[in-house]
Motif scaffolding. Sequence first.
Motif, PDB file in Angstrom:
ATOM      1  N   LEU A  68       0.763  -1.033  -0.025  1.00  0.00           N
ATOM      2  CA  LEU A  68       0.102   0.079  -0.010  1.00  0.00           C
ATOM      3  C   LEU A  68       0.917   1.233  -0.104  1.00  0.00           C
ATOM      4  N   LYS A  69       0.525   2.464  -0.505  1.00  0.00           N
ATOM      5  CA  LYS A  69       1.128   3.415  -0.469  1.00  0.00           C
ATOM      6  C   LYS A  69       1.107   4.153   0.790  1.00  0.00           C
ATOM      7  N   LEU A  70       1.942   4.921   1.243  1.00  0.00           N
ATOM      8  CA  LEU A  70       2.112   5.265   2.709  1.00  0.00           C
ATOM      9  C   LEU A  70       0.804   5.868   3.356  1.00  0.00           C
ATOM     10  N   ARG A  71       0.156   6.992   2.462  1.00  0.00           N
ATOM     11  CA  ARG A  71      -0.975   7.346   3.146  1.00  0.00           C
ATOM     12  C   ARG A  71      -2.352   6.260   3.422  1.00  0.00           C
ATOM     13  N   ASP A  72      -2.221   5.321   2.289  1.00  0.00           N
ATOM     14  CA  ASP A  72      -3.209   4.335   2.404  1.00  0.00           C
ATOM     15  C   ASP A  72      -3.033   3.443   3.647  1.00  0.00           C
ATOM     16  N   ARG A  73      -1.620   3.207   3.956  1.00  0.00           N
ATOM     17  CA  ARG A  73      -1.341   2.227   5.070  1.00  0.00           C
ATOM     18  C   ARG A  73      -1.600   2.845   6.265  1.00  0.00           C
ATOM     19  N   VAL A  74      -1.387   4.383   6.282  1.00  0.00           N
ATOM     20  CA  VAL A  74      -1.544   4.961   7.591  1.00  0.00           C
ATOM     21  C   VAL A  74      -3.253   4.811   7.899  1.00  0.00           C
ATOM     22  N   ASN A  75      -4.019   5.098   6.913  1.00  0.00           N
ATOM     23  CA  ASN A  75      -5.469   4.942   6.866  1.00  0.00           C
ATOM     24  C   ASN A  75      -5.837   3.624   7.107  1.00  0.00           C
ATOM     25  N   TYR A  77      -4.129   1.133   8.542  1.00  0.00           N
ATOM     26  CA  TYR A  77      -3.891   0.811  10.268  1.00  0.00           C
ATOM     27  C   TYR A  77      -4.515   1.508  11.123  1.00  0.00           C
ATOM     28  N   ALA A  78      -4.918   2.771  10.849  1.00  0.00           N
ATOM     29  CA  ALA A  78      -5.642   3.509  11.792  1.00  0.00           C
ATOM     30  C   ALA A  78      -7.216   2.989  11.840  1.00  0.00           C
ATOM     31  N   THR A  79      -7.764   2.442  10.938  1.00  0.00           N
ATOM     32  CA  THR A  79      -9.075   2.018  10.877  1.00  0.00           C
ATOM     33  C   THR A  79      -8.998   0.563  11.793  1.00  0.00           C
ATOM     34  N   GLY A  80      -7.797  -0.304  11.539  1.00  0.00           N
ATOM     35  CA  GLY A  80      -7.610  -1.636  12.231  1.00  0.00           C
ATOM     36  C   GLY A  80      -7.361  -1.299  13.628  1.00  0.00           C
ATOM     37  N   ILE A  81      -6.714  -0.179  14.004  1.00  0.00           N
ATOM     38  CA  ILE A  81      -6.532   0.192  15.468  1.00  0.00           C
ATOM     39  C   ILE A  81      -7.894   0.613  16.052  1.00  0.00           C
ATOM     40  N   VAL A  82      -8.732   1.308  15.446  1.00  0.00           N
ATOM     41  CA  VAL A  82      -9.997   2.005  15.989  1.00  0.00           C
ATOM     42  C   VAL A  82     -10.896   0.586  16.086  1.00  0.00           C
ATOM     43  N   TYR A  83     -10.800  -0.180  15.047  1.00  0.00           N
ATOM     44  CA  TYR A  83     -11.560  -1.565  15.614  1.00  0.00           C
ATOM     45  C   TYR A  83     -11.105  -2.473  16.513  1.00  0.00           C
ATOM     46  N   VAL A  84     -10.072  -2.317  16.867  1.00  0.00           N
ATOM     47  CA  VAL A  84      -9.654  -3.462  17.955  1.00  0.00           C
ATOM     48  C   VAL A  84      -9.549  -2.428  19.281  1.00  0.00           C
ATOM     49  N   VAL A  85      -9.800  -1.386  19.197  1.00  0.00           N
ATOM     50  CA  VAL A  85     -10.199  -0.677  20.581  1.00  0.00           C
ATOM     51  C   VAL A  85     -11.464  -0.874  20.589  1.00  0.00           C
ATOM     52  N   GLY A  86     -12.461  -0.917  19.857  1.00  0.00           N
ATOM     53  CA  GLY A  86     -13.878  -1.010  19.787  1.00  0.00           C
ATOM     54  C   GLY A  86     -14.182  -2.615  20.660  1.00  0.00           C
ATOM     55  N   ALA A 184      -6.329  -7.123   0.907  1.00  0.00           N
ATOM     56  CA  ALA A 184      -5.278  -6.383   1.437  1.00  0.00           C
ATOM     57  C   ALA A 184      -5.520  -5.336   2.436  1.00  0.00           C
ATOM     58  N   THR A 185      -6.563  -4.775   2.379  1.00  0.00           N
ATOM     59  CA  THR A 185      -7.037  -3.987   3.366  1.00  0.00           C
ATOM     60  C   THR A 185      -7.160  -4.583   4.872  1.00  0.00           C
ATOM     61  N   THR A 186      -8.017  -5.803   4.501  1.00  0.00           N
ATOM     62  CA  THR A 186      -8.393  -6.650   5.709  1.00  0.00           C
ATOM     63  C   THR A 186      -7.235  -7.012   6.311  1.00  0.00           C
ATOM     64  N   PHE A 187      -6.291  -7.448   5.464  1.00  0.00           N
ATOM     65  CA  PHE A 187      -4.844  -8.234   5.988  1.00  0.00           C
ATOM     66  C   PHE A 187      -4.259  -7.183   6.847  1.00  0.00           C
ATOM     67  N   HIS A 188      -4.010  -5.938   6.380  1.00  0.00           N
ATOM     68  CA  HIS A 188      -3.460  -4.841   7.272  1.00  0.00           C
ATOM     69  C   HIS A 188      -4.009  -4.636   8.353  1.00  0.00           C
ATOM     70  N   MET A 189      -5.411  -4.423   8.225  1.00  0.00           N
ATOM     71  CA  MET A 189      -6.235  -4.180   9.513  1.00  0.00           C
ATOM     72  C   MET A 189      -6.051  -5.238  10.515  1.00  0.00           C
ATOM     73  N   ALA A 190      -5.886  -6.607  10.043  1.00  0.00           N
ATOM     74  CA  ALA A 190      -5.660  -7.571  10.919  1.00  0.00           C
ATOM     75  C   ALA A 190      -4.290  -7.672  11.632  1.00  0.00           C
ATOM     76  N   LEU A 191      -3.391  -6.981  10.989  1.00  0.00           N
ATOM     77  CA  LEU A 191      -2.041  -6.902  11.496  1.00  0.00           C
ATOM     78  C   LEU A 191      -1.973  -5.798  12.609  1.00  0.00           C
ATOM     79  N   ALA A 192      -2.626  -4.784  12.485  1.00  0.00           N
ATOM     80  CA  ALA A 192      -3.069  -3.765  13.339  1.00  0.00           C
ATOM     81  C   ALA A 192      -3.617  -4.307  14.686  1.00  0.00           C
ATOM     82  N   GLY A 193      -4.730  -5.290  14.365  1.00  0.00           N
ATOM     83  CA  GLY A 193      -5.395  -5.591  15.510  1.00  0.00           C
ATOM     84  C   GLY A 193      -4.585  -6.829  15.966  1.00  0.00           C
ATOM     85  N   LEU A 194      -3.690  -7.763  15.487  1.00  0.00           N
ATOM     86  CA  LEU A 194      -2.822  -8.461  16.091  1.00  0.00           C
ATOM     87  C   LEU A 194      -2.016  -7.880  17.177  1.00  0.00           C
ATOM     88  N   ALA A 195      -1.600  -6.484  16.767  1.00  0.00           N
ATOM     89  CA  ALA A 195      -0.537  -5.842  17.303  1.00  0.00           C
ATOM     90  C   ALA A 195      -0.993  -5.479  18.771  1.00  0.00           C
TER      91      ALA A 195
END
Length: 294
Positions: A68-75, A77-86, A184-195
């Motif tokens: 993913l491009k840097l900006r997309d990666r930030v978006n 991973y931020a989405t994944g973190i918000v989901y795991v916080v929920g 790919a989006t779900t995979f990167h979100m899952a990595l954020a959630g795993l962390a």
Amino acid sequence: MRAAEKSIYRTGVGVAAFGALVISVANVTAPIYYGAGGDAASLLFFRYLALVALTGGWIVATRRPLRLKLRDRVNVYATGIVYVVGGGSLLASFAYIPVSLAVLIFYTFPLLTVVIDALAGGPRPRPLHIFCLVAALGGLSLALGGSVGEINLHGVGFGFLAALGVSGSFVMRGRLCGHLDGAATTFHMALAGLAGAAIIVFLTGGPAALPAEIGPLIAAITSTIAFALAVGAMFAAVDWIGARSAATIMNLEPVLTMALAHALLSEDLSPMQIVGAGVVIAAVVTAQRTQLEV
């Protein structure tokens, strides 16, 4: 909607309903794992580990792009973190207030999704859709049927934080990540959630060992795989039919959990709970029919 759009929408509705069903399977099998000495933090970690493996395997098998491009990666991973916080906040709320109350507070998230999406620049919600969401919430209050007990502000706060986290992640997924490959989006979100799950496990003393008995072990594996399938389906539905419709259909999850608990765990169902379940189903079906008429 045009005929082709209706076909895609119906497919998305089916995927969202499948997600609601399999997360219900994950919920019903989790207590069997807990009864064998497991804990919620460890199960959360195992679930995200399975989600990473599932989406990663799918990406490799289908040769989908992963970078993913840097900006997309930030978006993402931020989405994944918000989901795991929920998700983590929902688990935390169970420690302070009855589960039925926590789930009822949490399921304000479909209504919050509509509100947040509108504030983020989405179309103004239709009055009938709002009515259906409020009706579904009322039906859930009957279906859950638990006593409120002593109100604990920490528990209520965690419940609403869970609702905000999941609704926020739905809107972010649709608005910030909708142009990206879904897997790919779900995979990167899952990595954020795993962390995030790994941090929670570390703070709570490390992951519990998998049960040695075959029954609880199968339950743990089932709960883990079902969660991974559910999250994949849920966010695929967000990509196909939008955050609002996907969130509305997720109202079916507590009803399906209740039905499975009755069938598999012999939990009692009162007539009032059955009425509440009927209200939820009617509200969800009505909401989806109104979308097809747009």
